[in-house]
Scaffold this motif. Structure first.
Motif, PDB file in Angstrom:
ATOM      1  N   SER A  41      -1.688   0.021  -0.429  1.00 43.46           N
ATOM      2  CA  SER A  41      -2.745   0.509   0.457  1.00 43.46           C
ATOM      3  C   SER A  41      -2.813   2.020   0.434  1.00 43.46           C
ATOM      4  O   SER A  41      -1.819   2.707   0.213  1.00 43.46           O
ATOM      5  N   PHE A  42      -4.038   2.544   0.643  1.00 44.82           N
ATOM      6  CA  PHE A  42      -4.311   3.976   0.566  1.00 44.82           C
ATOM      7  C   PHE A  42      -3.941   4.676   1.860  1.00 44.82           C
ATOM      8  O   PHE A  42      -3.941   4.075   2.950  1.00 44.82           O
ATOM      9  N   ARG A  43      -3.676   6.002   1.680  1.00 44.38           N
ATOM     10  CA  ARG A  43      -3.551   6.825   2.876  1.00 44.38           C
ATOM     11  C   ARG A  43      -4.950   7.208   3.329  1.00 44.38           C
ATOM     12  O   ARG A  43      -5.916   7.081   2.580  1.00 44.38           O
ATOM     13  N   GLY A  44      -5.042   7.693   4.564  1.00 42.49           N
ATOM     14  CA  GLY A  44      -6.347   8.015   5.158  1.00 42.49           C
ATOM     15  C   GLY A  44      -7.153   9.009   4.349  1.00 42.49           C
ATOM     16  O   GLY A  44      -8.384   8.994   4.395  1.00 42.49           O
ATOM     17  N   ASP A  45      -6.497   9.898   3.541  1.00 38.59           N
ATOM     18  CA  ASP A  45      -7.255  10.837   2.736  1.00 38.59           C
ATOM     19  C   ASP A  45      -7.456  10.326   1.322  1.00 38.59           C
ATOM     20  O   ASP A  45      -8.023  11.016   0.483  1.00 38.59           O
ATOM     21  N   GLY A  46      -6.972   9.110   1.046  1.00 37.98           N
ATOM     22  CA  GLY A  46      -7.215   8.494  -0.254  1.00 37.98           C
ATOM     23  C   GLY A  46      -6.425   9.112  -1.395  1.00 37.98           C
ATOM     24  O   GLY A  46      -6.704   8.851  -2.553  1.00 37.98           O
ATOM     25  N   LYS A  47      -5.418   9.958  -1.103  1.00 33.74           N
ATOM     26  CA  LYS A  47      -4.694  10.632  -2.183  1.00 33.74           C
ATOM     27  C   LYS A  47      -3.370   9.956  -2.511  1.00 33.74           C
ATOM     28  O   LYS A  47      -2.854  10.102  -3.597  1.00 33.74           O
ATOM     29  N   LEU A  48      -2.842   9.240  -1.548  1.00 31.08           N
ATOM     30  CA  LEU A  48      -1.561   8.564  -1.766  1.00 31.08           C
ATOM     31  C   LEU A  48      -1.739   7.070  -1.614  1.00 31.08           C
ATOM     32  O   LEU A  48      -2.628   6.594  -0.903  1.00 31.08           O
ATOM     33  N   LEU A  49      -0.835   6.375  -2.304  1.00 36.96           N
ATOM     34  CA  LEU A  49      -0.882   4.926  -2.263  1.00 36.96           C
ATOM     35  C   LEU A  49       0.532   4.433  -2.043  1.00 36.96           C
ATOM     36  O   LEU A  49       1.474   4.946  -2.660  1.00 36.96           O
ATOM     37  N   VAL A  50       0.713   3.484  -1.163  1.00 39.18           N
ATOM     38  CA  VAL A  50       2.040   2.940  -0.928  1.00 39.18           C
ATOM     39  C   VAL A  50       2.021   1.442  -1.230  1.00 39.18           C
ATOM     40  O   VAL A  50       1.021   0.777  -1.005  1.00 39.18           O
ATOM     41  N   ALA A  51       3.126   0.949  -1.781  1.00 36.96           N
ATOM     42  CA  ALA A  51       3.184  -0.475  -2.096  1.00 36.96           C
ATOM     43  C   ALA A  51       4.606  -0.976  -1.938  1.00 36.96           C
ATOM     44  O   ALA A  51       5.573  -0.274  -2.265  1.00 36.96           O
ATOM     45  N   GLY A  52       4.743  -2.179  -1.452  1.00 33.72           N
ATOM     46  CA  GLY A  52       6.043  -2.819  -1.371  1.00 33.72           C
ATOM     47  C   GLY A  52       6.246  -3.686  -2.602  1.00 33.72           C
ATOM     48  O   GLY A  52       5.384  -3.777  -3.469  1.00 33.72           O
ATOM     49  N   SER A  53       7.428  -4.325  -2.683  1.00 35.95           N
ATOM     50  CA  SER A  53       7.660  -5.180  -3.849  1.00 35.95           C
ATOM     51  C   SER A  53       8.657  -6.264  -3.503  1.00 35.95           C
ATOM     52  O   SER A  53       9.286  -6.250  -2.443  1.00 35.95           O
ATOM     53  N   GLU A  54       8.777  -7.197  -4.423  1.00 40.83           N
ATOM     54  CA  GLU A  54       9.623  -8.359  -4.230  1.00 40.83           C
ATOM     55  C   GLU A  54      11.084  -7.942  -4.060  1.00 40.83           C
ATOM     56  O   GLU A  54      11.823  -8.548  -3.301  1.00 40.83           O
ATOM     57  N   GLU A  55      11.495  -6.847  -4.779  1.00 41.63           N
ATOM     58  CA  GLU A  55      12.900  -6.465  -4.760  1.00 41.63           C
ATOM     59  C   GLU A  55      13.280  -5.685  -3.514  1.00 41.63           C
ATOM     60  O   GLU A  55      14.441  -5.309  -3.347  1.00 41.63           O
ATOM     61  N   ILE A  83      10.111   0.218  -1.606  1.00 39.67           N
ATOM     62  CA  ILE A  83       8.768   0.667  -1.280  1.00 39.67           C
ATOM     63  C   ILE A  83       8.513   1.911  -2.097  1.00 39.67           C
ATOM     64  O   ILE A  83       9.321   2.836  -2.113  1.00 39.67           O
ATOM     65  N   ARG A  84       7.381   1.898  -2.844  1.00 42.63           N
ATOM     66  CA  ARG A  84       7.080   3.042  -3.690  1.00 42.63           C
ATOM     67  C   ARG A  84       5.840   3.747  -3.186  1.00 42.63           C
ATOM     68  O   ARG A  84       4.917   3.113  -2.679  1.00 42.63           O
ATOM     69  N   LEU A  85       5.884   5.056  -3.369  1.00 42.34           N
ATOM     70  CA  LEU A  85       4.758   5.869  -2.946  1.00 42.34           C
ATOM     71  C   LEU A  85       4.230   6.593  -4.174  1.00 42.34           C
ATOM     72  O   LEU A  85       4.976   7.219  -4.906  1.00 42.34           O
ATOM     73  N   PHE A  86       2.922   6.443  -4.442  1.00 40.85           N
ATOM     74  CA  PHE A  86       2.337   7.037  -5.645  1.00 40.85           C
ATOM     75  C   PHE A  86       1.318   8.081  -5.250  1.00 40.85           C
ATOM     76  O   PHE A  86       0.626   7.949  -4.242  1.00 40.85           O
ATOM     77  N   LEU A 134       6.228   8.888  -6.441  1.00 37.52           N
ATOM     78  CA  LEU A 134       6.675  10.147  -5.846  1.00 37.52           C
ATOM     79  C   LEU A 134       7.924   9.937  -5.017  1.00 37.52           C
ATOM     80  O   LEU A 134       8.843  10.739  -5.023  1.00 37.52           O
ATOM     81  N   ARG A 135       7.891   8.867  -4.259  1.00 36.10           N
ATOM     82  CA  ARG A 135       9.026   8.554  -3.395  1.00 36.10           C
ATOM     83  C   ARG A 135       9.367   7.084  -3.564  1.00 36.10           C
ATOM     84  O   ARG A 135       8.504   6.260  -3.871  1.00 36.10           O
ATOM     85  N   GLN A 136      10.633   6.774  -3.292  1.00 32.99           N
ATOM     86  CA  GLN A 136      11.046   5.371  -3.198  1.00 32.99           C
ATOM     87  C   GLN A 136      11.817   5.222  -1.905  1.00 32.99           C
ATOM     88  O   GLN A 136      12.722   5.996  -1.628  1.00 32.99           O
ATOM     89  N   PHE A 137      11.403   4.288  -1.100  1.00 34.86           N
ATOM     90  CA  PHE A 137      12.106   4.041   0.156  1.00 34.86           C
ATOM     91  C   PHE A 137      12.972   2.818  -0.031  1.00 34.86           C
ATOM     92  O   PHE A 137      12.459   1.743  -0.297  1.00 34.86           O
ATOM     93  N   THR A 138      14.238   2.997   0.090  1.00 41.44           N
ATOM     94  CA  THR A 138      15.128   1.848  -0.053  1.00 41.44           C
ATOM     95  C   THR A 138      15.753   1.540   1.295  1.00 41.44           C
ATOM     96  O   THR A 138      16.021   2.436   2.083  1.00 41.44           O
ATOM     97  N   GLY A 139      15.978   0.295   1.560  1.00 40.60           N
ATOM     98  CA  GLY A 139      16.564  -0.102   2.830  1.00 40.60           C
ATOM     99  C   GLY A 139      16.317  -1.551   3.138  1.00 40.60           C
ATOM    100  O   GLY A 139      17.187  -2.215   3.679  1.00 40.60           O
ATOM    101  N   HIS A 140      15.174  -2.087   2.761  1.00 44.06           N
ATOM    102  CA  HIS A 140      14.905  -3.495   3.024  1.00 44.06           C
ATOM    103  C   HIS A 140      15.757  -4.344   2.101  1.00 44.06           C
ATOM    104  O   HIS A 140      15.952  -4.014   0.931  1.00 44.06           O
ATOM    105  N   SER A 141      16.233  -5.421   2.648  1.00 48.79           N
ATOM    106  CA  SER A 141      17.103  -6.275   1.856  1.00 48.79           C
ATOM    107  C   SER A 141      16.333  -7.406   1.177  1.00 48.79           C
ATOM    108  O   SER A 141      16.847  -8.076   0.297  1.00 48.79           O
TER     109      SER A 141
END
Lengths: 839, 528
Positions: free
Chosen positions: B87-101, B104-107, B115-122
């Motif tokens: 899903s997009f950020r409000g300004d349409g410049k960033l995109l975040v997505a979750g995954s099966e593993e 969470i990645r931020l593009f 750009l970022r990877q959020f790790t923590g969900h099991s």
């Protein structure tokens, strides 16, 4: 009964004009036709009704041009008289009293001074026996002459007058009855008869229906019930006659007519197709289809340029010899039955009822003129005997005349009834009604009655049907889309214990709806559709319902089949009064509190007019007519009368018209009204030199005065040219209004035509005009003063006129001619007044 | 002389659907464009910025499509396992997505690498979204937790474990950066406030929640799950406003149109339903497979639907301009000039006008009716094109013939071929309530006329056999309907009389009459 001297039942116009063949005058400018107890004269060019020849006291049953003088016409009537008229001026010249009811008249050029008449056989045998008699008209100067010289030509002739015709130059007369054709030769004084078999091999019906004789050839054309036309020849020798058969019509041939030169034969029948057969060329024919109702009569003008057909829908069509319709004269169409109620269009104040099949007709009562037909069914009408087709059976107007609801029905006889409910809205632009909504299955059974709510803001239609329901229809908001839709849909369905409803009515302010179910009246509120109360007064099924108006709006009046007239007070929901009267029609006046009730008792109809708040009738009229009355209507007057007389007060604001079962439209008229009518009936005399247009009628009066001025003073030499002589004026009068240039263009032309040409006297034209008008007034005054003295000399003049018209002098000397012209130009309108006031 | 009045063809409305503004609006879409993805399309999100590109999450990649392109203009493929919820950020410049593993990645929308990877969900993260301040990301995972991440530092800000089952729905508030709504398979919908760090409102949906949606005013909340769509009023403390049950399988997604905020729901039953403001279904889109995700572009330009078979179906709105080009392309015949040739001539002042009689245009069957050629008129009306595409014309001619009393003549004297035509027409339309009445009379007359010679032709006999079956079925159906009617009558009798009246009004036709006539004809057929 004393009041009857004041209020009289009067037969109103709209009578049949198709009873007998119409006649076209020799100069093709007038069409004459019988109409009730008068003969009507129409213009062929403008289709306008000019005047009527009034004087007979019973149905006029035949007219014939005087062969000796083409400006005169004979008419015969069931009152036993033959009258001779000058139809251009509308003057009765002579009355011949025969003494028997007459049914048809024939004249022939060869038999001068003799008319042939149909009279009924001696009444001892009840059969339809008719006799053809020749009557020698005595020559005498008196106004009323008894003609006693009757000689029978033949007995046992057909009651149908088109089954008799004169042959070539009046040498013989042919008449047919059932299956026998008889030809009577005047010279031999002998009748030859030829008969056909009762049925052909093919089972065709051979009976004669009409006859026409060729004007120059020895040939008789006969029409038959199976649609065949036979041309008989060589009938002078009894044994060696021959005939040839032509067949096109699929139903009976109603009428046959040879053109004056004998080149063509015209025939017409139920199909409403005028067929022109070329004489002598076998089967070449021309058709003119879809003329209207079935053709009853065809006649041709003496120069063969115009034909006239009269139709079953009370219509006369004028057709040019090139087979182009050039005029339609339409009377009030009454057909077999009036299915709708009599109604008044709130806009045009015209009487509305069902007219020709599938149409509603709008008829102006004021001018006694058919206005227009509104096509309700919008389907091709098939002219075929015994075919079940859509008929308009119900119609209703809302109070402003903006909406019209109609019901058309088909299959009254068979089991599967088809009907449509249609709603029409008035289109301001086209000035007519436009179809808005068609509802195919409004109810599951026949619609009995319907009415519009009378409130100003919302229009609602309530229909009641034999399926035991009443439905309210609205042009409302759709519940789903929340949008205003311009078509109608059902708003509410109501019923009461599955009883069959009999009538419905809205109160004057539309706050209440009364629907009667058999013996019970239910009162509903149209806003909430709540059943407010029920009123019940057995015995007898309720027939008519009507709310009181104005100050009596709290009353509801109902009539039952068991001779009961009840008046309910809606505030107390109690019976106010009731009386035992068999009421066949209840009609309330929209402009006053009055309610008219026609009651049928012991074979005659009585009228009661009452106010709902008092049980005593305002006015009673015994023995209005001998038939039951089912249709009546109050027509608002243009301007209210101010009668103070109690008995005629109820006629002040509106007039009551009613229709008998014989389809006579009758009305009540008061003495003052008749006086007024009489004064207006002194009609304008039509001048010969100008074609009769409505425009002329407008200008005519002005012109007449000028003429009056012109004739006595012989100072024409120094006077400027009269306007009517100018080309501009004749052009102005003769061109139809819709092709005339704008008034601004005309005005200058008109004014310049009034001006004196510059060669004339140099006098101010305006002053001249003023002078002349002054003169005019003076001379008029003089005329009025001297009228008493003039009467004596005028009666002499009148005698002279009669003499000159009666004795036909083929050649007049120039002086005589001039004299005659002068006499004709003098104004006799005052005399018509005298004649009219005499009886 | 009056002119011939042509046959009136009655256009009876079909029962059922009512045409409203809404249906017209939603009908005004072109046929869908199908784009094949690698796996089931689980999430579609439109960029809030002007070109309104949209991100489609399917299988292990996220494609970004332009509004009118059918090829992806950008794709993010660096997922090791299935990607979810791009899903997009409000300004349409960033995109975040979750995954099966569980990552969470931020593009950046222009870059390729995360750009970022959020790790923590099991466990798998199915839903991710930016909060409205744009600096925080919220995610819902199958490990029953709901976590909020800081974007600049890629640090987990908080983790909330209030749900007792997988979290599969998430909707951040657009007005308040601290509020978001989650829906879970534990049948609850919860509203969280980051300021307090816990849920402030809990609503019982009653079924596993597949999707939650906030109205722009954020007074109303939509939750879907099971076959139900429920609308909650947040201002009244989470009171249920309506519960809609228009799908017959699980409702997987919901979205709002931007014009008029109409609610659209998509379901596994392959339908997208459009509701009006009073929550009545006004339109229905059909798809080929079960629907997993759906999104509507701003201005309702595009409706994109993702399905289980990996097909992305995109519907574009029709515009007037398109229509014009379409029609102009079609018209290749003679030009307008030819038709108006000489007709717009204005006569001068002193011209003498000779008017030409206007020729009345009549259809072929009307011409034949005018000259009383009844059999020919019926033949014309039974021509292939007329009887298949405009049966009402054929029926109108039949009614007209019946009115003229010549229907029998028109039907008589036919050979096997033309009789078959008539019988085929009867077979197709005799049970249509619009036409059944005239057609039953036709059937009657045909039977009367050809009774003697019927068995000479096996074809006609077979058709009559079928006609009998059809009528028998119809009669049975009518009988059942009458029974139902009787049952309903007894039910309504116990209600107020006012209700009864209303109901009768809606009863369209007298079934009774119809039934009787149907059975009489079928009895006739049986006799033969």
């Amino acid at each position: 009964m004393v009041e009857e001297s004041d209020v009289r039942v009067v037969r109103f116009g709209g009578s049949k004009i198709n009873l007998r063949p119409p006649i076209i005058s020799t100069d093709s400018r007038f069409v004459l036709c019988t109409s009730g107890d008068s003969v009507k004269v129409y213009s062929t060019r403008t289709e306008e009704w000019l005047h009527s020849l009034q004087g007979h006291t019973n149905q006029v049953t035949g007219i014939a041009l005087n062969p000796a003088n083409h400006l005169q016409v004979y008419s015969c009537s069931a009152d036993g008289t033959v009258k001779l008229w000058d139809f251009i001026d509308g003057i009765l010249i002579k009355t011949f009293i025969i003494g028997y009811p007459l049914f048809a008249i024939y004249v022939s050029e060869k038999h001068e001074g003799i008319v042939f008449l149909h009279i009924a056989m001696d009444t001892d045998s009840k059969k339809e026996g008719f006799q053809l008699v020749a009557v020698h008209l005595p020559k005498s100067a008196e106004q009323e002459v008894e003609a006693k010289e009757l000689s029978a030509v033949s007995s046992h002739i057909s009651p149908n007058p088109s089954c008799t015709a004169f042959g070539r130059e009046g040498q013989y007369i042919a008449f047919a009855r059932n299956l026998q054709l008889n030809v009577y030769f005047f010279r031999k004084q002998k009748t030859y008869s030829f008969s056909l078999k009762a049925t052909d091999k093919k089972g065709a019906k051979n009976a004669f229906t009409c006859i026409a004789c060729h004007p120059t050839d020895d040939c008789i054309a006969t029409g038959h019930e199976d649609g065949k036309i036979r041309l008989w020849r060589n009938f002078i020798h009894k044994k060696e006659y021959t005939y040839s058969t032509q067949h096109w019509h699929h139903n009976a041939v109603n009428t046959l007519c040879f053109t004056p030169e004998g080149t063509n034969l015209l025939s017409g029948g139920i199909e409403s197709v005028l067929v022109q057969w070329q004489y002598g060329t076998g089967n070449r024919k021309e058709f003119l289809p879809r003329l209207g109702g079935s053709i009853l009569h065809v006649s041709a003008s003496s120069d063969g340029q115009l034909f006239c057909t009269s139709h079953s829908d009370n219509k006369i069509t004028v057709i040019e010899s090139s087979f182009k319709v050039c005029g339609v004269i339409q009377g009030l169409v009454k057909g077999d039955a009036v299915l709708t109620d009599l109604m008044i269009d709130p806009r045009s104040k015209a009487l509305v009822l069902n007219g020709k099949p599938g149409h509603l007709q709008f008829y102006s009562l004021l001018r006694d003129k058919h206005l227009y037909n509104l096509d309700i069914v919008q389907q091709e009408y098939i002219y075929e005997a015994g075919l079940d087709q859509f008929e308009v059976v119900k119609a209703a107007f809302d109070i402003k005349g903006y909406w019209l609801a109609t019901v058309e029905e088909r299959g009254q006889k068979s089991a599967d009834l088809e009907f449509f409910l249609k709603l029409w809205s008035y289109d301001e632009r086209t000035q007519s009604f436009v179809l808005n909504t068609t509802i195919t299955a409004a109810h599951t059974d026949r619609i009995i009655s319907m009415c519009f709510s009378s409130s100003e803001e919302t229009t609602m239609l309530v229909t009641i049907a034999e399926d035991g329901q009443f439905k309210a229809w609205c042009q409302g908001v759709d519940a789903d889309t929340k949008q205003d839709q311009n078509f109608w849909s059902c708003d509410f369905v109501g019923s009461y214990h599955n009883l069959k409803p009999t009538n419905c009515s809205f109160s004057a302010d539309s706050s209440l709806l009364a629907v009667s179910f058999q013996e019970v009246i239910t009162i509903w509120s149209p806003d909430t559709w709540e059943l407010l109360t029920t009123l019940c007064q057995p015995p007898g099924v309720i027939r008519d319902l009507c709310f009181g108006r104005l100050s009596c709006s709290k009353y509801l009046i109902s009539t039952t089949t068991r001779n009961l007239l009840c008046c309910w007070n809606l505030l107390t929901c109690a019976l106010e009064w009731s009386t035992s009267v068999e009421v066949s029609k209840l009609q309330s006046d929209p402009l006053s509190e009055n309610v008219a009730a026609f009651s049928y008792q012991s074979k005659h109809t009585d009228l009661f007019v009452f106010k709902p708040n008092e049980p005593r009738p305002l006015f009673t009229h015994k023995n209005v007519c001998s038939e039951k009355i089912h249709r009546a209507v109050f027509v608002p007057r243009e301007e209210p009368l101010n009668n103070c007389d109690e008995s005629s007060q109820w006629l002040n604001r509106s007039q009551l018209y009613f229709l008998t079962q014989n389809m006579d439209l009758l009305t009540f008229s008061t003495a003052t009204e008749e006086d007024r009518m009489l004064s207006s009936s002194t009609r304008l005399v039509i001048d010969d030199s100008v074609a009769v247009t409505p425009f002329y009628l407008l200008l005519g009066k002005h012109r007449q005065q000028q003429q009056k001025l012109n004739t006595p003073s012989h100072q024409a030499a120094d006077r400027p040219q009269q306007p009517q002589g100018s080309v501009t004026i004749t052009e102005l009068l003769h061109t139809p209004a819709h092709v005339l240039p704008p008034a601004s263009v005309l005005c200058s032309m008109f004014v310049s035509s009034l001006l004196i040409s510059n060669t004339g006297v140099l006098q101010d034209p305006l002053r001249k005009e003023m002078e002349s008008s002054e003169q005019e007034m003076n001379s008029e005054k003089e005329e009025e003063d001297s009228e008493g003295e003039m009467e004596a000399c005028d009666s002499q003049q009148e005698l002279r006129v009669q003499g000159s018209v009666d004795e036909v002098t083929p050649k007049l000397s120039k002086a005589q001619e001039r004299e005659l012209k002068r006499v004709r130009k003098t104004d006799f309108s005052w005399m018509a007044g005298l004649i009219a006031s005499k009886p | 002389m009056a002119s011939f009045k042509p046959t009136k063809v009655q256009f009876l409305p079909k029962l059922g659907e009512k045409v409203t503004e809404d249906t017209l609006y939603w009908k005004n879409y072109k046929s869908p464009v199908q784009i094949k993805e690698f796996g089931a399309v689980t999430k579609i999100d439109f960029s809030p910025l002007a070109p309104h590109n949209y991100a489609v999450t399917a299988s292990t990649r996220i494609h970004v499509y332009g509004l009118h392109s059918q090829e992806p203009i950008r794709s993010f493929t660096r997922f090791r396992d299935t990607a979810y919820g791009g899903s997009f950020r409000g300004d349409g410049k960033l995109l975040v997505a979750g995954s099966e593993e569980g990552l969470i990645r931020l593009f950046d929308i222009c870059g390729r690498v995360a750009l970022r990877q959020f790790t923590g969900h099991s466990k798998a993260v199915h839903v991710t979204s930016f909060l409205s301040d744009g600096f925080r990301v919220v995610s819902g995972s199958d490990d029953l937790t709901c976590r909020v991440w800081d974007v600049p530092s890629a640090v987990e800000l908080s983790s909330i474990t209030e749900h007792t089952d997988y979290i599969r729905a998430l909707a951040p508030s657009k007005l308040n950066p601290d509020l978001f709504v989650t829906g879970s398979y534990d049948h609850t919908v919860k509203v969280f406030d980051m300021r307090s760090g816990s849920s402030v409102m809990t609503m019982q949906h009653g079924h596993p929640v597949e999707c939650v949606l906030l109205y722009p005013s954020e007074a109303l909340l939509v939750s879907t799950g099971g076959r139900y769509v429920k609308i909650w009023d947040l201002l009244k403390g989470g009171q249920e406003l309506v519960s809609l049950k228009n799908h017959h399988k699980t409702v997987t997604c919901a979205c709002l149109s931007s014009v008029g905020n109409k609610l659209l729901t998509g379901s596994l039953d392959r339908h997208v339903k459009v509701y009006n403001s009073s929550y009545k279904v006004v339109h229905n889109f059909d798809c080929d497979a079960s629907i997993l995700s759906m999104a509507v572009a701003p201005d309702d330009e595009v409706v994109a639907v993702g399905m289980t078979n990996g097909v992305l179906s995109v519907r574009h709105r029709k515009h007037k301009k398109d229509k014009e080009t379409l029609t102009s392309r079609r018209r290749r015949g003679p030009s307008y000039r030819v038709f108006v040739k000489g007709k717009n001539f204005v006569p001068r002042q002193d011209d003498f006008l000779v008017s030409k009689p206007v020729k009345q245009y009549l259809r072929k069957y009307d011409k034949q009716l005018k000259s009383f050629e009844v059999s020919k008129a019926l033949d014309t009306a039974l021509q292939m094109w007329t009887r298949t595409s405009k049966p009402e014309v054929t029926v109108a001619v039949i009614i007209e013939l019946n009115r003229r009393g010549t229907l029998k003549n028109a039907l008589a004297g036919r050979n096997e071929e033309s009789l078959t035509k008539i019988l085929n027409f009867l077979l197709k339309h005799i049970f249509d309530p619009r036409f059944s009445r005239p057609l039953l009379t036709v059937g009657d007359i045909v039977l009367d006329l050809y009774r003697q010679v019927l068995h000479q032709s096996p074809v006609v006999e077979r058709q009559l056999q079928r006609l009998m079956e059809v009528l028998g079925r119809e009669a049975e159906l009518q009988q059942e309907l009458l029974q139902v009617l009787g049952i309903l009558d007894t039910l309504f009798a116990s209600l107020t009389p006012r209700k009864e009246v209303l109901w009768e009004e809606h009863c369209p036709m007298s079934l009774n009459n119809h039934c009787v006539s149907v059975s009489s004809v079928s009895a006739d057929v049986c006799r033969i």
